[in-house]
Design a protein around this motif. Structure first.
Motif, PDB file in Angstrom:
ATOM      1  N   PRO A 173       0.358  -0.836  -0.281  1.00 32.09           N
ATOM      2  CA  PRO A 173      -0.306  -0.050   0.043  1.00 32.09           C
ATOM      3  C   PRO A 173       0.745   1.041  -0.127  1.00 32.09           C
ATOM      4  CG  PRO A 173      -1.295  -1.404   1.940  1.00 32.09           C
ATOM      5  CD  PRO A 173       0.686  -2.565   0.721  1.00 32.09           C
ATOM      6  N   ASP A 174       2.054   1.096   0.875  1.00 30.11           N
ATOM      7  CA  ASP A 174       2.618   2.258   0.799  1.00 30.11           C
ATOM      8  C   ASP A 174       4.306   2.678  -0.254  1.00 30.11           C
ATOM      9  OD1 ASP A 174       4.413   0.742   1.054  1.00 30.11           O
ATOM     10  OD2 ASP A 174       5.423   1.233   3.229  1.00 30.11           O
ATOM     11  N   GLY A 175       3.580   1.991  -1.258  1.00 23.40           N
ATOM     12  CA  GLY A 175       4.608   1.784  -2.918  1.00 23.40           C
ATOM     13  C   GLY A 175       6.228   0.706  -2.698  1.00 23.40           C
ATOM     14  N   THR A 176       5.691  -0.458  -1.336  1.00 24.11           N
ATOM     15  CA  THR A 176       7.390  -0.876  -1.150  1.00 24.11           C
ATOM     16  C   THR A 176       6.960  -1.995  -1.980  1.00 24.11           C
ATOM     17  OG1 THR A 176       7.335  -0.194   1.490  1.00 24.11           O
ATOM     18  CG2 THR A 176       8.155  -2.306   0.433  1.00 24.11           C
ATOM     19  N   PRO A 177       8.046  -2.824  -2.476  1.00 25.25           N
ATOM     20  CA  PRO A 177       8.132  -4.080  -3.218  1.00 25.25           C
ATOM     21  C   PRO A 177       8.149  -5.195  -2.600  1.00 25.25           C
ATOM     22  CG  PRO A 177      10.186  -2.197  -4.667  1.00 25.25           C
ATOM     23  CD  PRO A 177       9.146  -1.740  -3.066  1.00 25.25           C
ATOM     24  N   PHE A 178       7.198  -5.812  -2.546  1.00 28.27           N
ATOM     25  CA  PHE A 178       7.495  -6.933  -1.981  1.00 28.27           C
ATOM     26  C   PHE A 178       7.782  -8.286  -2.530  1.00 28.27           C
ATOM     27  CE2 PHE A 178       5.217  -4.489   1.803  1.00 28.27           C
ATOM     28  CZ  PHE A 178       6.293  -4.489   2.648  1.00 28.27           C
ATOM     29  N   ARG A 179       9.121  -8.675  -2.440  1.00 28.05           N
ATOM     30  CA  ARG A 179       9.091 -10.176  -2.903  1.00 28.05           C
ATOM     31  C   ARG A 179       8.784 -11.382  -2.499  1.00 28.05           C
ATOM     32  NH1 ARG A 179      14.260 -12.114  -1.982  1.00 28.05           N
ATOM     33  NH2 ARG A 179      15.541 -10.143  -3.249  1.00 28.05           N
ATOM     34  N   LEU A 180       7.665 -12.155  -3.388  1.00 28.93           N
ATOM     35  CA  LEU A 180       7.698 -13.517  -2.315  1.00 28.93           C
ATOM     36  C   LEU A 180       7.057 -14.840  -2.813  1.00 28.93           C
ATOM     37  CD1 LEU A 180       3.177 -12.311  -3.850  1.00 28.93           C
ATOM     38  CD2 LEU A 180       4.827 -11.496  -2.404  1.00 28.93           C
ATOM     39  N   GLY A 181       8.331 -14.802  -3.972  1.00 26.03           N
ATOM     40  CA  GLY A 181       9.627 -15.412  -3.992  1.00 26.03           C
ATOM     41  C   GLY A 181      10.145 -15.970  -5.317  1.00 26.03           C
ATOM     42  N   LEU A 182      10.234 -16.757  -5.908  1.00 28.08           N
ATOM     43  CA  LEU A 182      11.069 -17.078  -7.492  1.00 28.08           C
ATOM     44  C   LEU A 182       9.910 -18.526  -8.191  1.00 28.08           C
ATOM     45  CD1 LEU A 182      15.029 -16.874  -6.861  1.00 28.08           C
ATOM     46  CD2 LEU A 182      13.470 -15.604  -7.093  1.00 28.08           C
ATOM     47  N   CYS A 183      10.531 -18.336  -8.881  1.00 30.26           N
ATOM     48  CA  CYS A 183       9.877 -19.212  -9.369  1.00 30.26           C
ATOM     49  C   CYS A 183      10.367 -19.641 -11.135  1.00 30.26           C
ATOM     50  CB  CYS A 183       8.310 -18.904 -10.152  1.00 30.26           C
ATOM     51  SG  CYS A 183       6.450 -18.408  -9.257  1.00 30.26           S
ATOM     52  N   LEU A 184       9.952 -21.360 -11.292  1.00 28.35           N
ATOM     53  CA  LEU A 184      10.851 -21.364 -12.327  1.00 28.35           C
ATOM     54  C   LEU A 184      10.102 -20.804 -13.986  1.00 28.35           C
ATOM     55  CD1 LEU A 184      13.595 -24.014 -13.050  1.00 28.35           C
ATOM     56  CD2 LEU A 184      11.576 -25.761 -13.393  1.00 28.35           C
ATOM     57  N   ALA A 185      10.780 -20.712 -14.846  1.00 29.31           N
ATOM     58  CA  ALA A 185      10.697 -19.766 -15.946  1.00 29.31           C
ATOM     59  C   ALA A 185      10.623 -20.417 -17.348  1.00 29.31           C
ATOM     60  CB  ALA A 185      10.169 -18.230 -15.513  1.00 29.31           C
ATOM     61  N   ASN A 186       9.836 -20.427 -18.389  1.00 30.81           N
ATOM     62  CA  ASN A 186      10.097 -20.359 -19.663  1.00 30.81           C
ATOM     63  C   ASN A 186      10.026 -18.304 -20.468  1.00 30.81           C
ATOM     64  OD1 ASN A 186      10.265 -20.615 -22.108  1.00 30.81           O
ATOM     65  ND2 ASN A 186       9.352 -22.621 -22.632  1.00 30.81           N
ATOM     66  N   GLU A 187      10.221 -17.718 -20.310  1.00 29.90           N
ATOM     67  CA  GLU A 187      10.875 -16.654 -20.497  1.00 29.90           C
ATOM     68  C   GLU A 187      10.949 -16.534 -22.903  1.00 29.90           C
ATOM     69  OE1 GLU A 187      11.186 -13.733 -22.658  1.00 29.90           O
ATOM     70  OE2 GLU A 187      13.338 -13.449 -21.938  1.00 29.90           O
ATOM     71  N   PHE A 188       9.651 -17.266 -22.874  1.00 31.70           N
ATOM     72  CA  PHE A 188       9.745 -17.525 -25.040  1.00 31.70           C
ATOM     73  C   PHE A 188      10.089 -16.119 -25.478  1.00 31.70           C
ATOM     74  CE2 PHE A 188       6.743 -18.357 -28.047  1.00 31.70           C
ATOM     75  CZ  PHE A 188       7.186 -19.439 -28.302  1.00 31.70           C
ATOM     76  N   SER A 189      10.162 -16.577 -26.763  1.00 31.40           N
ATOM     77  CA  SER A 189      11.509 -14.974 -27.509  1.00 31.40           C
ATOM     78  C   SER A 189      11.810 -15.623 -28.497  1.00 31.40           C
ATOM     79  CB  SER A 189      12.470 -14.921 -27.284  1.00 31.40           C
ATOM     80  OG  SER A 189      12.207 -14.261 -25.533  1.00 31.40           O
ATOM     81  N   ASP A 190      11.650 -14.705 -29.181  1.00 27.97           N
ATOM     82  CA  ASP A 190      11.783 -15.142 -30.939  1.00 27.97           C
ATOM     83  C   ASP A 190      13.403 -14.643 -31.279  1.00 27.97           C
ATOM     84  OD1 ASP A 190      11.701 -14.585 -33.847  1.00 27.97           O
ATOM     85  OD2 ASP A 190       9.639 -13.582 -33.778  1.00 27.97           O
ATOM     86  N   HIS A 191      13.957 -15.223 -31.620  1.00 31.30           N
ATOM     87  CA  HIS A 191      15.680 -15.121 -31.752  1.00 31.30           C
ATOM     88  C   HIS A 191      15.892 -14.898 -32.946  1.00 31.30           C
ATOM     89  CE1 HIS A 191      15.145 -17.331 -28.112  1.00 31.30           C
ATOM     90  NE2 HIS A 191      15.663 -16.098 -27.570  1.00 31.30           N
ATOM     91  N   VAL A 192      15.143 -15.475 -34.268  1.00 35.92           N
ATOM     92  CA  VAL A 192      15.356 -14.692 -35.605  1.00 35.92           C
ATOM     93  C   VAL A 192      14.734 -13.664 -35.538  1.00 35.92           C
ATOM     94  CG1 VAL A 192      13.929 -15.093 -37.901  1.00 35.92           C
ATOM     95  CG2 VAL A 192      15.027 -16.894 -36.235  1.00 35.92           C
ATOM     96  N   THR A 193      14.093 -12.650 -34.849  1.00 30.23           N
ATOM     97  CA  THR A 193      13.615 -11.526 -34.926  1.00 30.23           C
ATOM     98  C   THR A 193      14.667 -10.641 -34.430  1.00 30.23           C
ATOM     99  OG1 THR A 193      11.535 -11.680 -35.502  1.00 30.23           O
ATOM    100  CG2 THR A 193      11.824  -9.635 -34.813  1.00 30.23           C
ATOM    101  N   GLU A 194      14.891 -11.295 -32.997  1.00 30.47           N
ATOM    102  CA  GLU A 194      16.641 -10.377 -32.921  1.00 30.47           C
ATOM    103  C   GLU A 194      17.460 -10.038 -33.371  1.00 30.47           C
ATOM    104  OE1 GLU A 194      19.147 -10.298 -28.314  1.00 30.47           O
ATOM    105  OE2 GLU A 194      17.660 -11.595 -28.936  1.00 30.47           O
TER     106      GLU A 194
END
Length: 330
Positions: free
Chosen positions: A179-200
């Motif tokens: 509520p006061d603008g403080t970021p609270f880290r809840l934790g970490l997740c395993l992730a797949n940050e899917f991307s378009d490498h040909v475009t890049e």
């Protein structure tokens, strides 16, 4: 093992939160989302483990069975997807410059250091500042909002104009702004940050375009102090057979930046400290099948697993159909 939180949706649509430890997994009483549980912890001045204890737990759950049945969701979401912001940082892992530099080196003379390599080396030199100091800012990108966040088993859909759809196995930090603008880290997740490498690869200035894609989170939110070292495996299956497999490393012991430094440079912007917003921030990777010459195709299945997460993240690759979009003047 540390506390892990999961989100569950029953066949009748009822949502629940699951708390899992090394000993068992049980439903948490009285909350239907991890976001609601985190909001309680913030309001009480406690933490997520204490919030679970205050709510109490009920029936036991077989996590593997619920995952197989498709009842486990991404472990964070927001009722209004526009208030969930996905962002990320690149060139943050030791060795991560190699694949990116291969993609970009033709854009500069052989004797000239690429922008990617310069940014990577600046991170190695200044990405882990001493306490009280400001570290080197990392590469940063906007990934999308909550409408692009999917959970285990759901397809990662490449747009019709996409030139590639490839995995990026990594960790994502999950945050709720208090509520006061403080970021609270809840934790970490395993992730797949899917991307378009040909475009890049065509032009590194198209990185922004290449990142506007969906992303997947594994079913477990790992609560508590992030592990220094996480080692896992990234795989691609085609027609049920293993097509490609490679280990990947994450955690600060394998990074050129501290997580705190990445957080500081993200949340220094007031825009990202809006009370009630959820942030999913991808920390980067050094392992890509694209760097090994793999060309994915519709129907391929990405699989990412890493201890201390106990469940894998699997997502098939989909392809959206062409549509005609024409802006109209009013």
């Amino acid at each position: 093992m540390s506390l892990r939180l999961l989100q569950h949706r029953a066949d009748d649509g009822t949502r629940s939160v699951i708390a899992a430890t090394a000993d068992n997994a049980t439903f948490v009483n009285g909350v239907d989302s991890v976001r609601a549980l985190a909001a309680r912890a913030i309001a009480d001045g406690s933490d997520l483990a204490a919030a679970v204890a205050a709510c109490g737990t009920g029936a036991s759950v077989d996590l593997a069975a619920e995952l197989a049945a498709g009842r486990l969701l991404a472990p964070i979401d927001h009722a209004d997807p526009a208030h969930l912001i996905m962002t990320g940082t690149g060139l943050t892992h030791l060795g991560s410059a190699e694949g990116r530099d291969k993609m970009h080196r033709d854009a500069a003379a052989a004797e000239t250091q690429t922008d990617s390599m310069r940014m990577f080396l600046e991170g190695v030199a200044g990405g882990k500042p001493a306490a009280g100091e400001v570290g080197q800012q990392p590469e940063w990108f906007f990934k999308g909002d909550g409408s692009g966040l999917i959970g285990p088993g759901q397809p990662l859909v490449s747009p019709p104009f996409g030139q590639d759809g490839s995995e990026e196995p990594e960790l994502a930090g999950i945050y709720l702004i208090g509520p006061d603008g403080t970021p609270f880290r809840l934790g970490l997740c395993l992730a797949n940050e899917f991307s378009d490498h040909v475009t890049e690869r065509h032009n590194y200035l198209w990185l922004a375009h290449s990142k506007l894609r969906p992303a997947a989170l594994g079913p477990e939110l790992l609560v508590g102090t992030p592990p220094e070292h996480i080692g896992g495996t990234s795989r691609i299956y085609r027609d049920g057979a293993l097509l490609w497999e490679k280990p990947f490393l994450s955690g600060e012991a394998n990074m050129s930046h501290t997580i705190a430094n990445l957080e500081a440079h993200h949340f220094k912007y007031a825009l990202f400290r809006r009370p009630g917003d959820v942030h999913v921030h991808f920390f980067g990777t050094a392992t890509l099948s694209f760097s090994d010459g793999v060309k994915t195709q519709e129907g391929d299945v990405f699989e990412i697993e890493a201890a201390p997460f106990t469940l894998p993240l699997r997502n098939p690759l989909g392809k959206d159909r062409p549509t005609s979009i024409v802006a109209q003047a009013l």
